[in-house]
Design a protein around this motif. Structure first.
Motif, PDB file in Angstrom:
ATOM      1  N   PRO A   1       0.826  -1.211   0.000  1.00 15.95           N
ATOM      2  CA  PRO A   1       0.000   0.000   0.000  1.00 15.95           C
ATOM      3  C   PRO A   1       0.860   1.261   0.000  1.00 15.95           C
ATOM      4  CG  PRO A   1      -0.774  -1.558   1.637  1.00 15.95           C
ATOM      5  CD  PRO A   1       0.523  -2.087   1.100  1.00 15.95           C
ATOM      6  N   VAL A   2       0.308   2.332  -0.532  1.00 13.75           N
ATOM      7  CA  VAL A   2       1.067   3.579  -0.660  1.00 13.75           C
ATOM      8  C   VAL A   2       1.542   4.071   0.689  1.00 13.75           C
ATOM      9  CG1 VAL A   2       0.896   5.995  -1.377  1.00 13.75           C
ATOM     10  CG2 VAL A   2      -0.150   4.215  -2.764  1.00 13.75           C
ATOM     11  N   THR A   3       0.723   3.968   1.705  1.00 11.88           N
ATOM     12  CA  THR A   3       1.133   4.464   3.025  1.00 11.88           C
ATOM     13  C   THR A   3       2.340   3.708   3.558  1.00 11.88           C
ATOM     14  OG1 THR A   3      -0.519   3.024   4.039  1.00 11.88           O
ATOM     15  CG2 THR A   3      -1.147   5.314   3.690  1.00 11.88           C
ATOM     16  N   GLU A   4       2.383   2.401   3.332  1.00 12.39           N
ATOM     17  CA  GLU A   4       3.546   1.619   3.767  1.00 12.39           C
ATOM     18  C   GLU A   4       4.776   2.014   2.968  1.00 12.39           C
ATOM     19  OE1 GLU A   4       3.082  -2.619   4.040  1.00 12.39           O
ATOM     20  OE2 GLU A   4       0.995  -2.392   4.653  1.00 12.39           O
ATOM     21  N   SER A   5       4.624   2.194   1.643  1.00 13.33           N
ATOM     22  CA  SER A   5       5.757   2.571   0.802  1.00 13.33           C
ATOM     23  C   SER A   5       6.295   3.931   1.204  1.00 13.33           C
ATOM     24  CB  SER A   5       5.332   2.606  -0.671  1.00 13.33           C
ATOM     25  OG  SER A   5       4.900   1.345  -1.086  1.00 13.33           O
ATOM     26  N   THR A   6       5.388   4.864   1.476  1.00 13.64           N
ATOM     27  CA  THR A   6       5.799   6.207   1.884  1.00 13.64           C
ATOM     28  C   THR A   6       6.546   6.156   3.201  1.00 13.64           C
ATOM     29  OG1 THR A   6       3.875   7.108   0.772  1.00 13.64           O
ATOM     30  CG2 THR A   6       4.964   8.545   2.343  1.00 13.64           C
ATOM     31  N   TYR A   7       6.019   5.370   4.128  1.00 14.04           N
ATOM     32  CA  TYR A   7       6.683   5.223   5.419  1.00 14.04           C
ATOM     33  C   TYR A   7       8.078   4.639   5.242  1.00 14.04           C
ATOM     34  CZ  TYR A   7       7.890   3.524  10.032  1.00 14.04           C
ATOM     35  OH  TYR A   7       8.563   3.272  11.198  1.00 14.04           O
ATOM     36  N   GLU A   8       8.187   3.588   4.430  1.00  9.31           N
ATOM     37  CA  GLU A   8       9.488   2.961   4.202  1.00  9.31           C
ATOM     38  C   GLU A   8      10.453   3.933   3.535  1.00  9.31           C
ATOM     39  OE1 GLU A   8       8.901  -0.666   2.055  1.00  9.31           O
ATOM     40  OE2 GLU A   8       7.714  -1.555   3.654  1.00  9.31           O
ATOM     41  N   PHE A   9       9.948   4.737   2.596  1.00  4.72           N
ATOM     42  CA  PHE A   9      10.804   5.709   1.920  1.00  4.72           C
ATOM     43  C   PHE A   9      11.352   6.727   2.919  1.00  4.72           C
ATOM     44  CE2 PHE A   9      11.194   9.860  -0.195  1.00  4.72           C
ATOM     45  CZ  PHE A   9      12.205   9.563  -1.086  1.00  4.72           C
ATOM     46  N   HIS A  10      10.487   7.255   3.772  1.00  8.06           N
ATOM     47  CA  HIS A  10      10.916   8.263   4.736  1.00  8.06           C
ATOM     48  C   HIS A  10      11.764   7.684   5.854  1.00  8.06           C
ATOM     49  CE1 HIS A  10       8.918  11.604   2.899  1.00  8.06           C
ATOM     50  NE2 HIS A  10       7.779  10.926   2.817  1.00  8.06           N
ATOM     51  N   SER A  11      11.725   6.366   5.999  1.00  4.50           N
ATOM     52  CA  SER A  11      12.537   5.754   7.049  1.00  4.50           C
ATOM     53  C   SER A  11      13.974   5.480   6.593  1.00  4.50           C
ATOM     54  CB  SER A  11      11.886   4.462   7.542  1.00  4.50           C
ATOM     55  OG  SER A  11      11.922   3.478   6.527  1.00  4.50           O
ATOM     56  N   LEU A  12      14.293   5.817   5.343  1.00  2.74           N
ATOM     57  CA  LEU A  12      15.662   5.637   4.840  1.00  2.74           C
ATOM     58  C   LEU A  12      16.535   6.769   5.387  1.00  2.74           C
ATOM     59  CD1 LEU A  12      14.890   4.771   1.106  1.00  2.74           C
ATOM     60  CD2 LEU A  12      15.526   3.184   2.905  1.00  2.74           C
ATOM     61  N   LYS A  13      17.206   6.520   6.476  1.00  2.00           N
ATOM     62  CA  LYS A  13      17.972   7.574   7.130  1.00  2.00           C
ATOM     63  C   LYS A  13      19.465   7.269   7.249  1.00  2.00           C
ATOM     64  CE  LYS A  13      14.085   9.311   9.810  1.00  2.00           C
ATOM     65  NZ  LYS A  13      13.611  10.216   8.818  1.00  2.00           N
ATOM     66  N   LYS A  14      19.842   6.011   7.109  1.00  2.00           N
ATOM     67  CA  LYS A  14      21.246   5.635   7.244  1.00  2.00           C
ATOM     68  C   LYS A  14      22.043   6.233   6.085  1.00  2.00           C
ATOM     69  CE  LYS A  14      20.079   1.251   9.415  1.00  2.00           C
ATOM     70  NZ  LYS A  14      20.040  -0.200   9.232  1.00  2.00           N
ATOM     71  N   PRO A  15      23.315   6.547   6.327  1.00  2.00           N
ATOM     72  CA  PRO A  15      24.144   7.121   5.259  1.00  2.00           C
ATOM     73  C   PRO A  15      24.186   6.254   3.996  1.00  2.00           C
ATOM     74  CG  PRO A  15      25.274   7.285   7.366  1.00  2.00           C
ATOM     75  CD  PRO A  15      24.031   6.473   7.599  1.00  2.00           C
ATOM     76  N   GLU A  16      24.235   4.937   4.159  1.00  2.00           N
ATOM     77  CA  GLU A  16      24.305   4.058   2.987  1.00  2.00           C
ATOM     78  C   GLU A  16      22.965   3.993   2.238  1.00  2.00           C
ATOM     79  OE1 GLU A  16      23.707   1.396   6.638  1.00  2.00           O
ATOM     80  OE2 GLU A  16      24.980   3.080   6.130  1.00  2.00           O
ATOM     81  N   GLU A  17      21.881   4.444   2.873  1.00  2.00           N
ATOM     82  CA  GLU A  17      20.566   4.450   2.236  1.00  2.00           C
ATOM     83  C   GLU A  17      20.269   5.761   1.502  1.00  2.00           C
ATOM     84  OE1 GLU A  17      18.201   1.509   5.308  1.00  2.00           O
ATOM     85  OE2 GLU A  17      18.229   3.658   5.730  1.00  2.00           O
ATOM     86  N   GLN A  18      21.118   6.762   1.744  1.00  2.00           N
ATOM     87  CA  GLN A  18      20.872   8.075   1.139  1.00  2.00           C
ATOM     88  C   GLN A  18      20.984   8.044  -0.386  1.00  2.00           C
ATOM     89  OE1 GLN A  18      19.560  10.713   2.845  1.00  2.00           O
ATOM     90  NE2 GLN A  18      19.431   9.033   4.315  1.00  2.00           N
ATOM     91  N   GLN A  19      21.880   7.245  -0.917  1.00  2.00           N
ATOM     92  CA  GLN A  19      22.017   7.132  -2.369  1.00  2.00           C
ATOM     93  C   GLN A  19      20.746   6.524  -2.972  1.00  2.00           C
ATOM     94  OE1 GLN A  19      25.481   5.018  -3.678  1.00  2.00           O
ATOM     95  NE2 GLN A  19      25.157   5.549  -5.818  1.00  2.00           N
ATOM     96  N   LEU A  20      20.199   5.510  -2.308  1.00  2.00           N
ATOM     97  CA  LEU A  20      18.949   4.896  -2.758  1.00  2.00           C
ATOM     98  C   LEU A  20      17.813   5.916  -2.702  1.00  2.00           C
ATOM     99  CD1 LEU A  20      17.165   2.495  -3.566  1.00  2.00           C
ATOM    100  CD2 LEU A  20      17.016   1.915  -1.132  1.00  2.00           C
ATOM    101  N   LYS A  21      17.739   6.664  -1.607  1.00  2.00           N
ATOM    102  CA  LYS A  21      16.693   7.669  -1.445  1.00  2.00           C
ATOM    103  C   LYS A  21      16.803   8.734  -2.539  1.00  2.00           C
ATOM    104  CE  LYS A  21      14.456  10.360   2.161  1.00  2.00           C
ATOM    105  NZ  LYS A  21      14.450  10.695   3.580  1.00  2.00           N
ATOM    106  N   LYS A  22      18.017   9.146  -2.853  1.00  2.00           N
ATOM    107  CA  LYS A  22      18.242  10.142  -3.904  1.00  2.00           C
ATOM    108  C   LYS A  22      17.793   9.599  -5.264  1.00  2.00           C
ATOM    109  CE  LYS A  22      21.899  13.065  -5.803  1.00  2.00           C
ATOM    110  NZ  LYS A  22      23.312  13.408  -5.760  1.00  2.00           N
ATOM    111  N   ALA A  23      18.117   8.339  -5.535  1.00  2.00           N
ATOM    112  CA  ALA A  23      17.721   7.717  -6.803  1.00  2.00           C
ATOM    113  C   ALA A  23      16.201   7.603  -6.906  1.00  2.00           C
ATOM    114  CB  ALA A  23      18.365   6.345  -6.941  1.00  2.00           C
TER     115      ALA A  23
END
Length: 73
Positions: free
Chosen positions: A2-24
Protein backbone atom coordinates in the motif's frame (compact mmCIF):
# COMPACT_ATOMS: atom_id res chain seq x y z
CA UNK A 1 2.54 -2.68 -0.91
CA UNK A 2 0.00 0.00 0.00
CA UNK A 3 1.07 3.58 -0.66
CA UNK A 4 1.13 4.46 3.03
CA UNK A 5 3.55 1.62 3.77
CA UNK A 6 5.76 2.57 0.80
CA UNK A 7 5.80 6.21 1.88
CA UNK A 8 6.68 5.22 5.42
CA UNK A 9 9.49 2.96 4.20
CA UNK A 10 10.80 5.71 1.92
CA UNK A 11 10.92 8.26 4.74
CA UNK A 12 12.54 5.75 7.05
CA UNK A 13 15.66 5.64 4.84
CA UNK A 14 17.97 7.57 7.13
CA UNK A 15 21.25 5.64 7.24
CA UNK A 16 24.14 7.12 5.26
CA UNK A 17 24.30 4.06 2.99
CA UNK A 18 20.57 4.45 2.24
CA UNK A 19 20.87 8.07 1.14
CA UNK A 20 22.02 7.13 -2.37
CA UNK A 21 18.95 4.90 -2.76
CA UNK A 22 16.69 7.67 -1.45
CA UNK A 23 18.24 10.14 -3.90
CA UNK A 24 17.72 7.72 -6.80
CA UNK A 25 14.09 7.13 -5.79
CA UNK A 26 13.47 10.88 -5.64
CA UNK A 27 14.98 11.26 -9.11
CA UNK A 28 12.72 8.54 -10.55
CA UNK A 29 9.70 10.08 -8.81
CA UNK A 30 10.57 13.42 -10.39
CA UNK A 31 10.76 11.82 -13.82
CA UNK A 32 7.35 10.17 -13.35
CA UNK A 33 5.86 13.50 -12.31
CA UNK A 34 7.40 15.45 -15.21
CA UNK A 35 5.12 16.82 -17.90
CA UNK A 36 7.30 15.29 -20.65
CA UNK A 37 6.96 11.81 -19.15
CA UNK A 38 3.20 12.29 -18.71
CA UNK A 39 2.91 13.43 -22.33
CA UNK A 40 4.88 10.43 -23.59
CA UNK A 41 2.78 8.04 -21.53
CA UNK A 42 -0.39 9.72 -22.78
CA UNK A 43 0.79 9.45 -26.38
CA UNK A 44 1.76 5.79 -25.85
CA UNK A 45 -1.61 4.95 -24.31
CA UNK A 46 -3.52 6.72 -27.08
CA UNK A 47 -1.50 4.83 -29.70
CA UNK A 48 -2.10 1.51 -27.93
CA UNK A 49 -5.84 2.17 -27.68
CA UNK A 50 -5.96 3.10 -31.36
CA UNK A 51 -4.14 -0.10 -32.32
CA UNK A 52 -6.40 -2.18 -30.10
CA UNK A 53 -9.44 -0.60 -31.75
CA UNK A 54 -8.05 -1.40 -35.19
CA UNK A 55 -7.29 -4.96 -34.14
CA UNK A 56 -10.82 -5.35 -32.78
CA UNK A 57 -12.30 -3.95 -36.00
CA UNK A 58 -10.29 -6.36 -38.16
CA UNK A 59 -11.17 -9.25 -35.85
CA UNK A 60 -14.88 -8.41 -36.12
CA UNK A 61 -14.65 -8.10 -39.91
CA UNK A 62 -12.96 -11.50 -40.13
CA UNK A 63 -15.41 -13.05 -37.70
CA UNK A 64 -18.38 -11.89 -39.76
CA UNK A 65 -16.78 -12.83 -43.07
CA UNK A 66 -16.41 -9.27 -44.30
CA UNK A 67 -12.69 -9.38 -45.03
CA UNK A 68 -13.30 -9.35 -48.80
CA UNK A 69 -14.61 -5.76 -48.40
CA UNK A 70 -11.15 -4.62 -47.34
CA UNK A 71 -8.73 -3.77 -50.11
CA UNK A 72 -5.40 -4.03 -48.26
CA UNK A 73 -3.00 -4.28 -51.16
Amino acid sequence: IPVTESTYEFHSLKKPEEQQLKKAIKKVMGIFKSSLFQALIGRYLCTMLYLLQLDLCFWMLRAYGCVHYLHLG
